[in-house]
Design an enzyme around this catalytic site. Structure first.
Site, mmCIF file in Angstrom:
data_model
loop_
_atom_site.group_PDB
_atom_site.id
_atom_site.type_symbol
_atom_site.label_atom_id
_atom_site.label_comp_id
_atom_site.label_asym_id
_atom_site.label_seq_id
_atom_site.Cartn_x
_atom_site.Cartn_y
_atom_site.Cartn_z
ATOM 1 N N ARG A 66 56.301 -4.657 3.933
ATOM 2 C CA ARG A 66 57.297 -4.655 4.622
ATOM 3 C C ARG A 66 56.997 -6.837 4.427
ATOM 4 O O ARG A 66 58.039 -7.182 5.403
ATOM 5 C CB ARG A 66 56.448 -3.918 6.147
ATOM 6 C CG ARG A 66 57.798 -3.635 7.166
ATOM 7 C CD ARG A 66 58.174 -2.659 7.520
ATOM 8 N NE ARG A 66 56.339 -1.904 7.798
ATOM 9 C CZ ARG A 66 56.055 -2.642 9.607
ATOM 10 N NH1 ARG A 66 56.960 -2.880 10.014
ATOM 11 N NH2 ARG A 66 54.609 -2.065 9.204
ATOM 12 N N SER A 67 55.750 -7.256 5.279
ATOM 13 C CA SER A 67 55.924 -8.413 5.840
ATOM 14 C C SER A 67 55.900 -9.374 4.952
ATOM 15 O O SER A 67 55.942 -10.606 5.547
ATOM 16 C CB SER A 67 54.513 -7.960 6.709
ATOM 17 O OG SER A 67 54.458 -7.158 7.873
ATOM 18 N N CYS A 126 34.781 -5.461 19.586
ATOM 19 C CA CYS A 126 35.224 -6.286 20.391
ATOM 20 C C CYS A 126 33.460 -6.534 21.581
ATOM 21 O O CYS A 126 33.452 -7.053 22.288
ATOM 22 C CB CYS A 126 36.335 -6.303 20.946
ATOM 23 S SG CYS A 126 36.929 -4.907 22.079
ATOM 24 N N GLY A 162 42.761 -5.016 23.698
ATOM 25 C CA GLY A 162 42.522 -3.972 22.692
ATOM 26 C C GLY A 162 42.873 -2.802 21.967
ATOM 27 O O GLY A 162 41.973 -2.321 20.818
ATOM 28 N N LYS A 167 30.226 3.574 20.373
ATOM 29 C CA LYS A 167 29.701 2.753 19.797
ATOM 30 C C LYS A 167 28.959 1.087 20.574
ATOM 31 O O LYS A 167 28.480 0.521 19.671
ATOM 32 C CB LYS A 167 31.179 1.288 18.982
ATOM 33 C CG LYS A 167 32.573 2.114 18.126
ATOM 34 C CD LYS A 167 33.994 1.553 18.139
ATOM 35 C CE LYS A 167 34.615 2.719 17.088
ATOM 36 N NZ LYS A 167 35.827 2.135 16.919
ATOM 37 N N HIS A 207 38.071 -9.469 27.496
ATOM 38 C CA HIS A 207 37.311 -7.861 27.896
ATOM 39 C C HIS A 207 35.887 -8.596 29.562
ATOM 40 O O HIS A 207 35.385 -9.210 29.065
ATOM 41 C CB HIS A 207 36.642 -7.115 26.878
ATOM 42 C CG HIS A 207 37.415 -6.031 26.439
ATOM 43 N ND1 HIS A 207 38.775 -6.388 26.043
ATOM 44 C CD2 HIS A 207 37.451 -5.995 24.980
ATOM 45 C CE1 HIS A 207 39.435 -5.058 24.757
ATOM 46 N NE2 HIS A 207 38.731 -4.576 24.905
ATOM 47 N N GLN A 233 38.161 -10.984 23.624
ATOM 48 C CA GLN A 233 38.280 -9.870 23.283
ATOM 49 C C GLN A 233 39.321 -10.103 21.708
ATOM 50 O O GLN A 233 38.421 -9.422 20.204
ATOM 51 C CB GLN A 233 38.447 -8.381 23.366
ATOM 52 C CG GLN A 233 39.785 -8.071 22.987
ATOM 53 C CD GLN A 233 40.617 -7.726 22.623
ATOM 54 O OE1 GLN A 233 39.343 -6.249 21.321
ATOM 55 N NE2 GLN A 233 41.695 -7.378 22.470
#
Ligand code: HSE
Length: 312
Positions: free
Chosen positions: A19-20, A107, A138, A191, A220, A294
Site C-alpha cells: 500500500r505504501s 521504550c 507510545g 516488560k 516518557h 520514547q
C-alpha cells in the site's frame, strides 16, 4: 528522526506494505522511494531494522536471518528468548556477539535502564519501584492523533470518543497500558521487570512497575525508588551519572530545573534529575526522575546504536 546523527550504514533502503510502496520520503540519504517488503528484496541488505508487529516479526525475522541478514527487531517477539540478545548498547553491547536476530527493548525499559546501570555497577541494585508517565506516542501515530482529536473535541464539546486508548486521555491519565496479566500487572509493567533483568543480567532483581498513560506527546517520564546493596549518596550518584553515556543530569530543583517531557523530546540523552536520598530506604536508598524521548532512546536511536555495535 535521526537526521543530525551519523548513520552507520552505507546505503539505506526503506520497505513497507504494498500500500505504501512507491511513495517517497526524505532521509539522511536523500529522497528515497519506499519499496514493497519481500523477503527476497530485504535479503539483499546486511542489516534489517524491523518496526513491525510481533506476529510479522516472528514470521519474517527467521527467514531473513536464514538468508544472512542481521535483524534488529523492535517488537516483543524475541525479547524473552534465551538465545536472542536483548540489547542496550550502553549496558550490554557484548551480548550482540554474532547473533542474527537481536531484540530492541521496550521504550520504558530502555529509558529507565540506561540510568539505572551506572548506579547498579557502583552500588548494586536490590529493589526498584517504578511509576511511569507515558506519552501518547507510545501507542503509535494513531495514539498521537487520537490525543489531538480528543483534546479539540473536549474543548469544543466537553467530551471525546476513544478508540486507541481505554478512555479519553486529555485532562486525564490512564493507569492501564497493554493487557492485564493474571498477577494484576499489565504486560507493559511486566516488560520493564523482565527486560531489565535480562539486559542488566540480574535475574533476581526485585522490580515493580505501575505504568500510566498521560496526555503528553512524545517523551516518557519515570519515577524510580531504589534500594541498593551498598550505601549511596545523591552527590555520588549525580557524579556517576554525569560521566555515564546516554544520560544527562538535569538536577537543580532550586532553579526549577528537572527532567520534563517537553525538554526531553527530540534529545538523544535520557535526562535524570530529582536525585535524592529516599526516606524509606535511608542511606541505601535513592529516588530519581528520568525523562527520555520514547521514539529515540526508546526505539529508533537504540536500534541504530545496536547496528553500530553489529558493524563495529
Ligand atoms: N509500549 C510503549 C508504550 C511504547 O505504550 O508507551 C514503546 O515503544
Amino acid at each position: 528522526m535521526l537526521h543530525d546523527r551519523a548513520f552507520p550504514l552505507s546505503e539505506l533502503r526503506l520497505f513497507a506494505s504494498a500500500r505504501s510502496a512507491g511513495k517517497t520520503t526524505e532521509t539522511p540519504y536523500g529522497t528515497k522511494t519506499i519499496e514493497a517488503f519481500t523477503v527476497d528484496a530485504v535479503a539483499e541488505c546486511d542489516i534489517a531494522l524491523l518496526a513491525v508487529s510481533g506476529d510479522f516479526a516472528k514470521e519474517f525475522a527467521p527467514q531473513l536471518a536464514a538468508r544472512g541478514v542481521t535483524v534488529i527487531d523492535n517488537s516483543s517477539a524475541f525479547r524473552y528468548d534465551d538465545d536472542k540478545p536483548l540489547v542496550i548498547p550502553e549496558i550490554n553491547p557484548d551480548a550482540v556477539g554474532d547473533a542474527r536476530i537481536i531484540a530492541n527493548p521496550n521504550c520504558t525499559t530502555a529509558i529507565l535502564a540506561v540510568a539505572l546501570w551506572p548506579l547498579h555497577k557502583a552500588f548494586g541494585l536490590k529493589k526498584v519501584i517504578v511509576s511511569t508517565y507515558q506519552a501518547a506516542s507510545g501507542a503509535g501515530a494513531e495514539g498521537m492523533s487520537e490525543l489531538e482529536d480528543q483534546a479539540r473535541a473536549y474543548l469544543d464539546t466537553g467530551k471525546a470518543d476513544n478508540k486507541v486508548f481505554a478512555h479519553p486521555l486529555p485532562f486525564n491519565l490512564i493507569p492501564h497500558i497493554d493487557a492485564f496479566q493474571d498477577n494484576g500487572y499489565t504486560k507493559e509493567e511486566m516488560k520493564v521487570t523482565w527486560e531489565s533483568r535480562k539486559i542488566m543480567g540480574i535475574p533476581d532483581l526485585a522490580l515493580s512497575c505501575t505504568a500510566v498513560r498521560i496526555p503528553t506527546s512524545r517523551a516518557h517520564a519515570e519515577s524510580a525508588v531504589i534500594e541498593f546493596a551498598r550505601p549511596v549518596t545523591p552527590d555520588a550518584a549525580r557524579a556517576l551519572l554525569a560521566d555515564a553515556p546516554g544520560v544527562k543530569v538535569v538536577d537543580d530543583p532550586a532553579a526549577k530545573v528537572y527532567p520534563m517531557p517537553l525538554n526531553a523530546s527530540g534529545k538523544y540523552d535520557v535526562e535524570v534529575g530529582r536525585i535524592r536520598q529516599n526516606l524509606v530506604f535511608g542511606d541505601h536508598g535513592l529516588e530519581l526522575f528520568v525523562c527520555g524521548d520514547q521514539l529515540l532512546k526508546g526505539a529508533a536511536l537504540n536500534a541504530v546504536q545496536i547496528a553500530e555495535v553489529v558493524l563495529d
